[in-house]
Design a protein around this motif. Structure first.
Motif, PDB file in Angstrom:
ATOM      1  N   GLY A  41       0.819  -1.228  -0.157  1.00 43.93           N
ATOM      2  CA  GLY A  41      -0.066   0.097   0.008  1.00 43.93           C
ATOM      3  C   GLY A  41       0.727   1.298   0.119  1.00 43.93           C
ATOM      4  N   PHE A  42       0.393   2.440   0.394  1.00 45.73           N
ATOM      5  CA  PHE A  42       1.041   3.646   0.285  1.00 45.73           C
ATOM      6  C   PHE A  42       1.773   3.729   1.595  1.00 45.73           C
ATOM      7  N   VAL A  43       3.161   4.110   1.553  1.00 45.80           N
ATOM      8  CA  VAL A  43       3.657   4.515   2.844  1.00 45.80           C
ATOM      9  C   VAL A  43       4.391   5.757   2.612  1.00 45.80           C
ATOM     10  N   HIS A  44       4.000   6.811   3.655  1.00 42.10           N
ATOM     11  CA  HIS A  44       4.361   8.092   3.501  1.00 42.10           C
ATOM     12  C   HIS A  44       5.542   8.449   4.520  1.00 42.10           C
ATOM     13  N   LEU A  45       6.589   8.853   4.179  1.00 41.95           N
ATOM     14  CA  LEU A  45       7.868   8.927   5.082  1.00 41.95           C
ATOM     15  C   LEU A  45       7.761  10.333   5.693  1.00 41.95           C
ATOM     16  N   TYR A  46       8.574  10.457   6.856  1.00 42.46           N
ATOM     17  CA  TYR A  46       8.538  11.693   7.634  1.00 42.46           C
ATOM     18  C   TYR A  46      10.070  12.485   7.512  1.00 42.46           C
ATOM     19  N   ASN A  47      10.899  11.972   6.864  1.00 38.98           N
ATOM     20  CA  ASN A  47      12.317  12.348   6.531  1.00 38.98           C
ATOM     21  C   ASN A  47      12.245  13.893   6.581  1.00 38.98           C
ATOM     22  N   GLY A  48      12.956  14.554   7.183  1.00 38.07           N
ATOM     23  CA  GLY A  48      13.178  16.183   7.360  1.00 38.07           C
ATOM     24  C   GLY A  48      12.073  17.122   8.112  1.00 38.07           C
ATOM     25  N   GLN A  49      11.167  16.356   8.816  1.00 37.32           N
ATOM     26  CA  GLN A  49      10.134  16.990   9.490  1.00 37.32           C
ATOM     27  C   GLN A  49      10.413  16.824  10.990  1.00 37.32           C
ATOM     28  N   GLU A  50      11.239  15.853  11.331  1.00 36.73           N
ATOM     29  CA  GLU A  50      11.447  15.554  12.457  1.00 36.73           C
ATOM     30  C   GLU A  50      11.418  16.521  13.719  1.00 36.73           C
ATOM     31  N   ALA A  51      11.967  17.708  13.447  1.00 37.26           N
ATOM     32  CA  ALA A  51      11.732  18.546  14.542  1.00 37.26           C
ATOM     33  C   ALA A  51      10.353  19.054  14.950  1.00 37.26           C
ATOM     34  N   VAL A  52       9.370  18.979  14.040  1.00 42.65           N
ATOM     35  CA  VAL A  52       7.945  19.153  14.401  1.00 42.65           C
ATOM     36  C   VAL A  52       7.716  18.316  15.431  1.00 42.65           C
TER      37      VAL A  52
ATOM     38  N   VAL B 178      -0.438  26.948  15.278  1.00 39.12           N
ATOM     39  CA  VAL B 178       1.283  26.980  15.042  1.00 39.12           C
ATOM     40  C   VAL B 178       1.172  26.511  13.744  1.00 39.12           C
ATOM     41  N   GLU B 179       2.074  27.040  12.890  1.00 34.17           N
ATOM     42  CA  GLU B 179       2.418  26.607  11.489  1.00 34.17           C
ATOM     43  C   GLU B 179       3.980  26.593  11.493  1.00 34.17           C
ATOM     44  N   CYS B 180       4.274  25.304  11.330  1.00 36.73           N
ATOM     45  CA  CYS B 180       5.703  25.269  11.375  1.00 36.73           C
ATOM     46  C   CYS B 180       6.232  24.943   9.827  1.00 36.73           C
ATOM     47  N   GLU B 181       6.926  25.788   9.358  1.00 33.66           N
ATOM     48  CA  GLU B 181       7.374  25.762   8.160  1.00 33.66           C
ATOM     49  C   GLU B 181       8.711  24.816   7.924  1.00 33.66           C
ATOM     50  N   THR B 182       8.262  23.642   7.164  1.00 32.25           N
ATOM     51  CA  THR B 182       9.364  22.378   7.089  1.00 32.25           C
ATOM     52  C   THR B 182       9.352  21.950   5.970  1.00 32.25           C
ATOM     53  N   TYR B 183       9.966  20.825   5.587  1.00 27.87           N
ATOM     54  CA  TYR B 183       9.966  20.226   4.382  1.00 27.87           C
ATOM     55  C   TYR B 183      10.257  18.777   4.440  1.00 27.87           C
ATOM     56  N   ARG B 184       9.791  17.947   3.697  1.00 29.48           N
ATOM     57  CA  ARG B 184      10.173  16.574   3.390  1.00 29.48           C
ATOM     58  C   ARG B 184      11.057  16.100   2.276  1.00 29.48           C
ATOM     59  N   PHE B 185      12.031  15.491   2.891  1.00 25.87           N
ATOM     60  CA  PHE B 185      13.333  15.108   2.098  1.00 25.87           C
ATOM     61  C   PHE B 185      12.954  13.940   1.003  1.00 25.87           C
ATOM     62  N   ARG B 186      11.815  13.315   0.969  1.00 25.33           N
ATOM     63  CA  ARG B 186      11.521  12.340   0.228  1.00 25.33           C
ATOM     64  C   ARG B 186      10.379  12.742  -0.684  1.00 25.33           C
ATOM     65  N   GLY B 187       9.720  12.000  -1.567  1.00 28.10           N
ATOM     66  CA  GLY B 187       8.642  12.202  -2.174  1.00 28.10           C
ATOM     67  C   GLY B 187       7.507  12.072  -1.444  1.00 28.10           C
ATOM     68  N   HIS B 188       6.321  12.360  -1.894  1.00 28.61           N
ATOM     69  CA  HIS B 188       4.902  12.229  -1.194  1.00 28.61           C
ATOM     70  C   HIS B 188       4.886  10.962  -0.569  1.00 28.61           C
ATOM     71  N   SER B 189       5.022   9.950  -1.195  1.00 27.68           N
ATOM     72  CA  SER B 189       5.113   8.538  -0.903  1.00 27.68           C
ATOM     73  C   SER B 189       6.076   7.718  -1.356  1.00 27.68           C
ATOM     74  N   LEU B 190       6.305   6.357  -0.966  1.00 26.87           N
ATOM     75  CA  LEU B 190       7.392   5.934  -1.789  1.00 26.87           C
ATOM     76  C   LEU B 190       7.104   5.381  -3.003  1.00 26.87           C
ATOM     77  N   ALA B 191       6.000   5.662  -3.504  1.00 20.99           N
ATOM     78  CA  ALA B 191       5.472   5.508  -4.789  1.00 20.99           C
ATOM     79  C   ALA B 191       5.569   6.725  -5.861  1.00 20.99           C
ATOM     80  N   ASP B 192       6.004   7.893  -4.971  1.00 25.50           N
ATOM     81  CA  ASP B 192       6.228   9.156  -5.792  1.00 25.50           C
ATOM     82  C   ASP B 192       7.753   9.131  -6.235  1.00 25.50           C
ATOM     83  N   PRO B 193       7.911   9.372  -7.737  1.00 22.12           N
ATOM     84  CA  PRO B 193       9.468   9.689  -8.017  1.00 22.12           C
ATOM     85  C   PRO B 193       9.905  11.068  -7.636  1.00 22.12           C
TER      86      PRO B 193
END
Length: 432
Positions: free
Chosen positions: A115-126, A319-334
């Motif tokens: 299925g879909f797997v969405h990773l959190y890399n880059g957003q850990e500070a939040v 609270v709006e935390c401006e962050t960034y994900r280091f991977r695609g939206h999901s592992l199926a996203d190039p």
């Protein structure tokens, strides 16, 4: 132009999130700077000339509000933002989250997850900045990107990994999967696949806390709820309805927007009429704060104030935390839609590397101690994968559980009795 917003008066008083009176004005705090590190909020946003705030046009850097107050004090080695113990706790939680998600990617491509797997890399500070300040009784409501929220709330890596593997030892017995982590023991009230659907659940949890305290007279019930969601959710109806409800009833909730600037492949700047999400808070009578979501210390600073405000009964905060994900939206996203230069710019602001630098430069610990934590996390993840791989799959008999009010899975008849108690119920059918 970027701003940190609150209802407090900073001209002569210490920082406070106290709720405004009907006649008070929203105050904006601006910290001038020559250049801004923010991609999403300072380069392309313009306030209309008729803005009610009548602001001078100048550039600014968004920082935690109470961080600005700290910066007014003389710098001293005795005025550190965290202790050694706090620094190590934050570092370990962030490294666990990052390494866990990297391991998920490996297991997904090996066919261990589906299925879909969405990773959190880059957003850990939040996640770390907010959740590690909570009590065990406080609640967290997550999104489909929920693995790390679960880990930060204390759900064991074994239980999260097993859930991703679809095994009975998972935190939902293998029936939830990646997007539906849940743990009653840890008051993790679920990951939610559809955007926005977790916000009403979080609002209900906050209402429960207030009801217990004020109606049932449980004086020690000061529980707080955190509702996590992304920038793509903030134009949905549930978001506005729940902001209104929470402000109206002064509920003990913090709405945490993880603005990673992209809703799947849609840039946040193209998707909303006013990309400054935090400004929606004052519209409903609650403080709205914008913070650097790539800096765990700034996030933690704002989180402390917002959680304390909710706990003492002063109501919600956005609270709006401006962050960034280091991977695609999901592992199926190039991940081909985002500008490589943009990705590189945020990769250079890795929140884990920034925290490590702060810890070392302020002599809170040694490089060797941090490496020991890295090694410990590697062992935890190896154990989690081995445990999940060896755990059994759910039996077929589990399929109908938790579907009907009847725990046996066959429903309740018009007479109020379980259908399975009728001797004729299974006649002519295969045995289940």
């Amino acid at each position: 132009m970027a701003f940190s917003t609150t209802t407090a008066n900073f001209t002569s008083q210490p920082f406070s999130f106290n709720a405004p009176s009907p006649t008070s004005h929203v105050k904006l705090l601006i910290t001038p700077t020559s250049a801004s590190p923010f991609f999403g909020s300072t380069r392309k946003l313009r306030l209309p000339s008729s803005s009610i705030f009548n602001l001078h046009r100048r550039s600014g850097t968004v920082v935690g509000v109470s961080q600005v107050v700290k910066e007014k004090k003389p710098k001293s080695t005795l005025n550190l933002l965290i202790t050694k113990e706090e620094g190590l706790e934050l570092y370990e939680d962030m490294v666990l989250g990052r390494a866990f998600e990297d391991m998920c990617a490996q297991m997904y491509y090996r066919g261990k997850m589906f299925g879909f797997v969405h990773l959190y890399n880059g957003q850990e500070a939040v996640s770390t900045g907010f959740i590690k300040l909570l009590k065990q009784q406080d609640s967290v409501v997550s999104t489909y990107r929920d693995h790390v929220h679960a880990l930060s709330k204390g759900v064991p890596a074994r239980a999260v990994m097993s859930e991703l593997f679809g095994k009975t030892t998972g935190c939902c017995r293998g029936q939830g999967g990646s997007m539906h982590m849940f743990s009653r023991e840890h008051n993790l009230l679920g990951g939610f696949a559809f955007i926005g659907e977790g916000i009403p659940v979080a609002t209900g949890a906050a209402f429960t806390s207030k009801y217990k305290r004020e109606v049932l007279k449980e004086a020690d019930c000061d529980h707080v709820t955190l509702a996590f969601f992304g920038d793509g959710t903030c134009n949905n109806g549930q978001f506005f309805e729940c902001l209104n409800m929470a402000a109206l009833w002064k509920l003990p909730i913090v709405f945490v927007v993880e603005n990673n600037l992209w809703a799947i492949g849609m840039s946040h700047l193209r998707a909303t009429s006013d990309p400054q999400i935090y400004k929606k808070g004052p519209a409903f009578g609650m403080p709205g704060i914008h913070v650097d979501g790539m800096d765990v210390l700034k996030v933690r600073d704002v989180a402390k104030e917002a959680i304390a405000r909710a706990r003492r009964g002063d109501g919600p905060t956005l609270v709006e935390c401006e962050t960034y994900r280091f991977r695609g939206h999901s592992l199926a996203d190039p991940d081909e839609l985002r500008d490589p230069a943009e990705k590189a710019r945020y990769a250079a602001r890795d929140p884990i590397a920034a925290l490590k630098k702060y810890i070392i430069e302020n002599n809170l610990t040694s490089e060797a101690e941090l490496k020991a934590i890295d090694k410990k996390i590697d062992e935890v993840l190896e154990d989690a994968v081995e445990f999940a791989d060896e755990s059994p799959l759910p039996p077929r008999s589990q399929l109908l559980e938790n579907v009907f009010a009847d725990p046996k899975g066959f429903g309740i008849g018009p007479d109020g009795r379980y259908r399975c108690e009728d001797p004729k119920f299974t006649q002519g059918t295969a045995h289940v």
